[in-house]
Design an enzyme around this catalytic site. Sequence first.
Site, mmCIF file in Angstrom:
data_model
loop_
_atom_site.group_PDB
_atom_site.id
_atom_site.type_symbol
_atom_site.label_atom_id
_atom_site.label_comp_id
_atom_site.label_asym_id
_atom_site.label_seq_id
_atom_site.Cartn_x
_atom_site.Cartn_y
_atom_site.Cartn_z
ATOM 1 N N CYS A 145 0.869 -1.170 0.000
ATOM 2 C CA CYS A 145 0.000 0.000 0.000
ATOM 3 C C CYS A 145 0.905 1.218 0.000
ATOM 4 C CB CYS A 145 -0.902 0.019 1.234
ATOM 5 S SG CYS A 145 -2.286 1.178 1.066
ATOM 6 N N CYS A 178 -0.055 4.188 1.664
ATOM 7 C CA CYS A 178 -0.428 5.176 2.695
ATOM 8 C C CYS A 178 0.658 5.407 3.746
ATOM 9 C CB CYS A 178 -1.760 4.829 3.344
ATOM 10 S SG CYS A 178 -1.768 3.289 4.255
ATOM 11 N N CYS A 216 -3.867 6.103 0.012
ATOM 12 C CA CYS A 216 -3.348 4.805 -0.443
ATOM 13 C C CYS A 216 -2.981 4.804 -1.920
ATOM 14 C CB CYS A 216 -4.367 3.715 -0.148
ATOM 15 S SG CYS A 216 -4.776 3.598 1.610
ATOM 16 N N LYS A 255 -12.395 -4.813 2.325
ATOM 17 C CA LYS A 255 -11.815 -3.936 3.332
ATOM 18 C C LYS A 255 -12.732 -2.737 3.504
ATOM 19 C CE LYS A 255 -7.719 -1.301 4.552
ATOM 20 N NZ LYS A 255 -6.341 -0.974 4.225
ATOM 21 N N ARG A 314 -3.238 3.581 12.516
ATOM 22 C CA ARG A 314 -2.774 4.804 11.842
ATOM 23 C C ARG A 314 -1.845 5.596 12.753
ATOM 24 N NH1 ARG A 314 -8.411 6.237 8.597
ATOM 25 N NH2 ARG A 314 -8.470 4.232 7.498
ATOM 26 N N ARG A 339 -11.054 7.704 3.700
ATOM 27 C CA ARG A 339 -10.819 6.673 2.688
ATOM 28 C C ARG A 339 -12.120 6.118 2.086
ATOM 29 N NH1 ARG A 339 -5.553 6.540 3.819
ATOM 30 N NH2 ARG A 339 -4.658 5.572 5.698
ATOM 31 N N GLU A 368 -16.610 -7.831 -4.527
ATOM 32 C CA GLU A 368 -15.168 -7.601 -4.359
ATOM 33 C C GLU A 368 -14.409 -8.928 -4.259
ATOM 34 O OE1 GLU A 368 -13.224 -5.141 -4.566
ATOM 35 O OE2 GLU A 368 -14.258 -3.284 -4.111
ATOM 36 N N LYS A 382 -11.781 -7.623 6.375
ATOM 37 C CA LYS A 382 -11.191 -6.723 7.359
ATOM 38 C C LYS A 382 -12.109 -5.534 7.601
ATOM 39 C CE LYS A 382 -7.313 -3.640 7.760
ATOM 40 N NZ LYS A 382 -6.281 -2.959 7.074
ATOM 41 N N SER A 408 -6.397 -3.374 14.558
ATOM 42 C CA SER A 408 -5.824 -2.659 15.704
ATOM 43 C C SER A 408 -6.866 -2.219 16.729
ATOM 44 C CB SER A 408 -5.031 -1.455 15.200
ATOM 45 O OG SER A 408 -5.848 -0.594 14.431
ATOM 46 N N TYR A 449 -2.743 -9.128 16.329
ATOM 47 C CA TYR A 449 -1.672 -8.616 17.188
ATOM 48 C C TYR A 449 -1.576 -9.428 18.479
ATOM 49 C CZ TYR A 449 -2.273 -4.843 13.867
ATOM 50 O OH TYR A 449 -2.388 -4.145 12.704
HETATM 51 C C1 PBG Z 1 -2.980 0.220 4.900
HETATM 52 C C2 PBG Z 1 -3.517 -0.626 6.001
HETATM 53 C C3 PBG Z 1 -4.323 -0.239 7.102
HETATM 54 C C4 PBG Z 1 -4.451 -1.372 7.895
HETATM 55 C C5 PBG Z 1 -3.777 -2.405 7.246
HETATM 56 N N1 PBG Z 1 -3.229 -1.918 6.084
HETATM 57 C C6 PBG Z 1 -4.843 1.071 7.503
HETATM 58 C C7 PBG Z 1 -5.866 1.767 6.719
HETATM 59 O O1 PBG Z 1 -6.421 1.278 5.746
HETATM 60 O O2 PBG Z 1 -6.088 2.926 7.097
HETATM 61 C C8 PBG Z 1 -5.186 -1.448 9.208
HETATM 62 C C9 PBG Z 1 -4.738 -2.527 10.129
HETATM 63 C C10 PBG Z 1 -5.215 -2.407 11.527
HETATM 64 O O3 PBG Z 1 -6.013 -1.518 11.894
HETATM 65 O O4 PBG Z 1 -4.772 -3.233 12.327
HETATM 66 N N2 PBG Z 1 -3.895 0.633 3.960
#
Ligand code: PBG
Length: 327
Positions: free
Chosen positions: A123, A125, A133, A198, A208, A220, A236, A251, A277, A316
């Site tokens: 990615c 970002c 991104c 996603k 982030r 986004r 998708e 996700k 996260s 995690y």
């Molecule tokens: C990058 C990306 C993100 C996450 C994984 N790859 C952040 C986003 O899309 O803003 C999030 C992972 C997480 O929250 O643990 N695009």
Amino acid sequence: MTSHDHSIARPRRLRATESMRALVRETTLSVNDLIQPFFVVEGHAQRQVIASMPGVLRFSVDELVLEAKVAVALGIKAFLLFGIPDEKDEEGSEAWNPEGIVQRALRALRRELPDVVLISDVCLCEYTSHGHCGLVHNGMVLNDETLPLLARTAVSHAHAGADMVAPSDMMDGRVSALRVALDHAGLTETAIMAYSVKYASAFYGPFRDAAGSTPQFGDRRAYQMDPSNAREAMREAFLDESEGADMLMVKPALAYLDIVKSVSASTHLPTVAYNVSGEYSMVKAASAHGWVDERRVVLEMLTGFRRAGAKLIITYHALDVARWLKN
Ligand code: PBG
């Protein structure tokens, strides 16, 4: 009338002892189902605390290798790498630098741990100054102009030792752009784990923070999915499979178990759930207060992802779970 006069159905018979419960248990959770995410930073001897993700660190490459060895000793076989570069620009050009942070981490891990599965997040970002991104023009994230940059990034990760690349940008057509570029580079054996479904989620907040990838303007929602949509998730997933993805990811996980279930039911590819996260940090905060039992809620959540149809779980909590599964 005695209780023998009418028979009632008794599901409790099969719950009476731990042995009986083990015998009828439908869902299992194994260390083979876990993928450990890692944040990699520049420098030496770095183990940086992330305030919003207690227990998760940003590692420099040397420390990452040590931590990965701890994970491997616990039976973890797969890592997902996120790079946090020192320098960002409009294009995110550090993403495809052969000497970039993820490329160096991949080479070090490949050398030290030849048997692990190395997955890299693809990615822009984390690498762009604006935090989006893809390429931005007049406040818009450009789709087709972003694809070659993602493809170049994926090829450079594969050259550095990635077994699998994981595009998380949500540009249309990126899976086939990556597949074509990898094949042209002779990297036909490099797999693609697509972040297929996603959502534009508030659960990415702590990530982030950790990756310094908060968009500097807007959000986004013009590329990530609307949390209200389930039919679109199937579209998708279908597109990514037809473009050549080897695994399909959903996700976040916790608020999207219906999507995990329907994606896994409609594909023969392995389905992956990303326990993101914000999901992690909520559990950590509540258990720090003594409000929930961390071990029990984590194992219950992960079992739920598996029950919904996820083969693999990116989490995690992986190191803790691997320790708990050992005892
Ligand atoms: C990058 C990306 C993100 C996450 C994984 N790859 C952040 C986003 O899309 O803003 C999030 C992972 C997480 O929250 O643990 N695009």
